[in-house]
Design an enzyme around this catalytic site. Structure first.
Site, PDB file in Angstrom:
ATOM      1  N   ASP A 195     -36.452  -5.945 -44.204  1.00  0.00           N
ATOM      2  CA  ASP A 195     -37.571  -6.830 -44.523  1.00  0.00           C
ATOM      3  C   ASP A 195     -38.623  -6.039 -45.310  1.00  0.00           C
ATOM      4  O   ASP A 195     -38.936  -4.891 -44.980  1.00  0.00           O
ATOM      5  CB  ASP A 195     -38.186  -7.387 -43.236  1.00  0.00           C
ATOM      6  CG  ASP A 195     -39.146  -8.533 -43.509  1.00  0.00           C
ATOM      7  OD1 ASP A 195     -38.824  -9.671 -43.131  1.00  0.00           O
ATOM      8  OD2 ASP A 195     -40.235  -8.278 -44.081  1.00  0.00           O
ATOM      9  N   HIS A 205     -32.595 -17.384 -42.688  1.00  0.00           N
ATOM     10  CA  HIS A 205     -32.513 -15.959 -42.405  1.00  0.00           C
ATOM     11  C   HIS A 205     -32.814 -15.708 -40.937  1.00  0.00           C
ATOM     12  O   HIS A 205     -33.568 -16.447 -40.309  1.00  0.00           O
ATOM     13  CB  HIS A 205     -33.460 -15.150 -43.299  1.00  0.00           C
ATOM     14  CG  HIS A 205     -34.870 -15.652 -43.300  1.00  0.00           C
ATOM     15  ND1 HIS A 205     -35.261 -16.755 -44.024  1.00  0.00           N
ATOM     16  CD2 HIS A 205     -35.969 -15.208 -42.642  1.00  0.00           C
ATOM     17  CE1 HIS A 205     -36.562 -16.963 -43.828  1.00  0.00           C
ATOM     18  NE2 HIS A 205     -37.006 -16.047 -42.988  1.00  0.00           N
ATOM     19  N   HIS A 218     -34.238 -12.838 -38.495  1.00  0.00           N
ATOM     20  CA  HIS A 218     -34.940 -11.566 -38.353  1.00  0.00           C
ATOM     21  C   HIS A 218     -34.286 -10.789 -37.204  1.00  0.00           C
ATOM     22  O   HIS A 218     -34.091 -11.349 -36.123  1.00  0.00           O
ATOM     23  CB  HIS A 218     -36.404 -11.799 -37.987  1.00  0.00           C
ATOM     24  CG  HIS A 218     -37.198 -12.564 -39.002  1.00  0.00           C
ATOM     25  ND1 HIS A 218     -38.042 -11.944 -39.899  1.00  0.00           N
ATOM     26  CD2 HIS A 218     -37.287 -13.892 -39.260  1.00  0.00           C
ATOM     27  CE1 HIS A 218     -38.622 -12.866 -40.665  1.00  0.00           C
ATOM     28  NE2 HIS A 218     -38.190 -14.054 -40.298  1.00  0.00           N
ATOM     29  N   HIS A 240     -26.080 -20.747 -49.626  1.00  0.00           N
ATOM     30  CA  HIS A 240     -27.469 -21.161 -49.445  1.00  0.00           C
ATOM     31  C   HIS A 240     -27.600 -22.352 -48.499  1.00  0.00           C
ATOM     32  O   HIS A 240     -26.881 -23.334 -48.617  1.00  0.00           O
ATOM     33  CB  HIS A 240     -28.090 -21.537 -50.805  1.00  0.00           C
ATOM     34  CG  HIS A 240     -29.522 -21.948 -50.687  1.00  0.00           C
ATOM     35  ND1 HIS A 240     -30.561 -21.043 -50.752  1.00  0.00           N
ATOM     36  CD2 HIS A 240     -30.090 -23.152 -50.459  1.00  0.00           C
ATOM     37  CE1 HIS A 240     -31.706 -21.676 -50.593  1.00  0.00           C
ATOM     38  NE2 HIS A 240     -31.444 -22.969 -50.406  1.00  0.00           N
TER      39      HIS A 240
HETATM   40  P1  DGP Z   1     -40.120 -16.151 -42.731  1.00  0.00           P
HETATM   41  O1  DGP Z   1     -41.615 -16.193 -42.531  1.00  0.00           O
HETATM   42  O2  DGP Z   1     -39.368 -16.330 -41.439  1.00  0.00           O
HETATM   43  O3  DGP Z   1     -39.674 -17.103 -43.819  1.00  0.00           O
HETATM   44  O4  DGP Z   1     -39.796 -14.658 -43.189  1.00  0.00           O
HETATM   45  C1  DGP Z   1     -39.614 -14.274 -44.511  1.00  0.00           C
HETATM   46  C2  DGP Z   1     -39.483 -12.776 -44.495  1.00  0.00           C
HETATM   47  O5  DGP Z   1     -38.937 -12.387 -45.736  1.00  0.00           O
HETATM   48  C3  DGP Z   1     -40.805 -12.039 -44.344  1.00  0.00           C
HETATM   49  O6  DGP Z   1     -40.753 -11.250 -43.151  1.00  0.00           O
HETATM   50  C4  DGP Z   1     -40.911 -11.160 -45.564  1.00  0.00           C
HETATM   51  C5  DGP Z   1     -39.514 -11.174 -46.128  1.00  0.00           C
HETATM   52  N1  DGP Z   1     -39.439 -11.153 -47.575  1.00  0.00           N
HETATM   53  C6  DGP Z   1     -40.044 -12.014 -48.437  1.00  0.00           C
HETATM   54  N2  DGP Z   1     -39.741 -11.716 -49.710  1.00  0.00           N
HETATM   55  C7  DGP Z   1     -38.907 -10.628 -49.643  1.00  0.00           C
HETATM   56  C8  DGP Z   1     -38.244  -9.849 -50.641  1.00  0.00           C
HETATM   57  O7  DGP Z   1     -38.323 -10.075 -51.845  1.00  0.00           O
HETATM   58  N3  DGP Z   1     -37.488  -8.803 -50.187  1.00  0.00           N
HETATM   59  C9  DGP Z   1     -37.351  -8.524 -48.851  1.00  0.00           C
HETATM   60  N4  DGP Z   1     -36.598  -7.485 -48.525  1.00  0.00           N
HETATM   61  N5  DGP Z   1     -37.959  -9.252 -47.899  1.00  0.00           N
HETATM   62  C10 DGP Z   1     -38.723 -10.281 -48.288  1.00  0.00           C
END
Ligand code: DGP
Length: 115
Positions: free
Chosen positions: A30, A100, A102, A46
């Site tokens: 993340d 996704h 976490h 997707h």
């Molecule tokens: P959510 O709030 O559950 O939709 O979490 C989205 C997560 O995705 C957040 O913890 C940050 C992560 N994130 C957003 N954009 C990117 C990206 O471009 N690269 C990576 N590695 N993580 C990202």
């Protein structure tokens, strides 16, 4: 480029720190970690959120969980414990609309699952 940033990460059109990959699932770090270890596991097909995923093809949920099991079994996460969270929609504070999961750990997490 797709409008979906996680599809772009899957297609390697955007960079990410990949920790796990097979033909169906990608796991990567993340960008804004909420714990010492904060990974995201996504299916390469997707869908918008886990409810959408289940409606489309529920076996994708087990594809992702099998990947999480395979990844964590090979390191200290499984031994010490970890948390899996998936956010849905506005109240769930979902920001990225590609399903996704976490994976949080690497330290004792707070007991607070709410806001
Ligand atoms: P959510 O709030 O559950 O939709 O979490 C989205 C997560 O995705 C957040 O913890 C940050 C992560 N994130 C957003 N954009 C990117 C990206 O471009 N690269 C990576 N590695 N993580 C990202």
């Amino acid at each position: 480029m797709s409008e979906c940033i996680f599809c772009n990460i899957i297609n390697k059109e955007l960079p990410s720190s990949v920790v796990f990959e097979n033909d169906k699932v990608l796991g990567f770090k993340d960008i804004d970690p909420s714990a010492k270890v904060h990974l995201l596991f996504i299916h390469k097909n997707h869908s918008e959120n886990v409810n959408d995923m289940v409606r489309t093809d529920a076996t994708q949920v087990s594809d992702v969980y099998q990947a999480i099991e395979q990844y964590t079994a090979g390191n200290s996460l499984a031994a010490d414990g970890f948390r899996v969270v998936t956010n849905i929609g506005k109240h769930g504070r979902q920001d990225v609309f590609h399903t996704h999961f976490h994976v949080l750990g690497g330290e004792k997490l707070t007991g607070n699952l709410g806001n």
